[in-house]
Design a protein around this motif. Structure first.
Motif, short mmCIF file in Angstrom:
data_model
loop_
_atom_site.label_atom_id
_atom_site.label_comp_id
_atom_site.label_asym_id
_atom_site.label_seq_id
_atom_site.Cartn_x
_atom_site.Cartn_y
_atom_site.Cartn_z
N LYS A 81 7.57 16.21 -2.14
CA LYS A 81 8.86 15.51 -2.19
C LYS A 81 9.25 14.99 -0.81
CE LYS A 81 10.82 17.76 -6.26
NZ LYS A 81 11.84 18.66 -6.79
N ARG A 82 9.03 15.80 0.22
CA ARG A 82 9.33 15.35 1.58
C ARG A 82 8.46 14.15 1.96
NH1 ARG A 82 9.92 20.89 2.44
NH2 ARG A 82 7.78 21.11 3.20
N SER A 121 0.84 -1.20 0.00
CA SER A 121 0.00 0.00 0.00
C SER A 121 0.87 1.25 0.00
CB SER A 121 -0.95 0.00 1.19
OG SER A 121 -0.23 0.08 2.40
N SER A 122 1.99 1.22 0.72
CA SER A 122 2.90 2.37 0.71
C SER A 122 3.50 2.56 -0.68
CB SER A 122 4.01 2.18 1.72
OG SER A 122 3.50 2.16 3.02
N GLY A 123 3.81 1.47 -1.35
CA GLY A 123 4.35 1.54 -2.71
C GLY A 123 3.37 2.21 -3.65
N LYS A 124 2.09 1.88 -3.50
CA LYS A 124 1.05 2.48 -4.34
C LYS A 124 0.95 3.98 -4.05
CE LYS A 124 -2.98 0.41 -5.07
NZ LYS A 124 -4.35 -0.09 -4.81
N GLU A 141 1.63 7.13 -6.62
CA GLU A 141 0.65 8.20 -6.84
C GLU A 141 1.28 9.57 -6.57
OE1 GLU A 141 -2.66 7.28 -4.32
OE2 GLU A 141 -3.30 5.59 -5.57
N LEU A 142 2.07 9.67 -5.51
CA LEU A 142 2.71 10.95 -5.19
C LEU A 142 3.74 11.32 -6.25
CD1 LEU A 142 3.15 10.63 -1.33
CD2 LEU A 142 1.65 12.21 -2.55
N LEU A 183 7.92 8.38 3.01
CA LEU A 183 7.30 7.07 2.70
C LEU A 183 8.34 6.09 2.18
CD1 LEU A 183 3.89 8.14 1.15
CD2 LEU A 183 4.25 6.91 3.28
N SER A 184 9.27 6.58 1.38
CA SER A 184 10.31 5.69 0.85
C SER A 184 11.15 5.11 1.99
CB SER A 184 11.23 6.43 -0.10
OG SER A 184 10.53 6.79 -1.26
#
Length: 164
Positions: free
Chosen positions: A153-154, A91-94, A98-99, A159-160
Motif C-alpha cells: 500500500k505504501r 509505465s508507472s500507471g501499469k 499490477e500492485l 507511485l501514485s
C-alpha cells in the motif's frame, strides 16, 4: 528556423522598404550592399507624430541570434520533457495497476486465512495442542501478509504521488 543570412536579408529588406516609403526630403539613411555584422543594430520604422521614420533599435543581430538559439533550446527541452513524462507516467500507471491487483489478491488470501483461523478456534476444544500450533502458524502467516500488504500500500501511494 531562420538562419543568420535570412535575418540579415529580412532586416535589410525592411530597412529598404521603410526608406523607400519616406519622402526624398526626409531620407537620412544611406543604403549599402555590404553584409551586416553581429554588432549592428536593427533598424525600426517609427511613427513620429504622423510621419514614418527609420530609427536605430536597441537590439543587435547577435542578440537576435542568441534569442533564437535560446528559444530553440527551450523548445527542444519542452518536447523532451513531454516525451519523458508521457512514457514514465504510462509505465508507472501499469506498475500501480499490477500492485493494486496484488493487494486485492492478498486481501482475498487474508480473508480466507481469517475464516480458517475462526474455524480452528471453534474446533479447538477437542484437540488443543496440535490446533494451537496450527493457529500460531496461521497467525504468523496472517501477520506476515499484513506487513506485506502495508508495504505494498505504501508503494502504491508513493507511485501514485509520483505519477501526479
Amino acid at each position: 528556423m531562420r538562419s543568420f543570412s535570412k535575418i540579415s536579408a529580412f532586416v535589410s529588406t525592411t530597412t529598404l522598404i521603410a526608406t523607400l516609403a519616406l519622402p526624398a526630403s526626409a531620407m537620412a539613411v544611406e543604403l549599402s550592399t555590404s553584409s551586416p555584422s553581429y554588432g549592428d543594430k536593427v533598424a525600426l520604422v517609427h511613427n513620429d507624430y504622423g510621419k514614418e521614420v527609420v530609427v536605430r533599435g536597441d537590439i543587435s543581430i547577435d542578440e537576435l541570434k542568441k534569442m533564437r538559439d535560446t528559444i530553440s533550446e527551450q523548445s527542444r527541452q519542452i518536447e523532451e520533457l513531454k516525451r519523458s513524462s508521457g512514457s514514465s507516467s504510462s509505465s508507472s500507471g501499469k506498475e500501480i495497476d499490477e500492485l493494486k491487483n496484488k493487494v486485492k489478491e492478498q486481501d482475498r488470501e487474508l480473508d480466507t486465512l481469517g475464516r480458517q483461523v475462526e474455524e480452528l478456534k471453534r474446533n479447538s476444544g477437542s484437540s488443543s495442542n496440535s490446533n494451537s500450533s496450527e493457529i500460531s502458524n496461521l497467525k504468523q502467516k496472517v501477520n506476515d501478509q499484513d506487513r506485506a500488504m502495508d508495504q505494498l500500500k505504501r508503494t502504491v501511494e508513493d507511485l501514485s504521488r509520483k505519477v501526479k
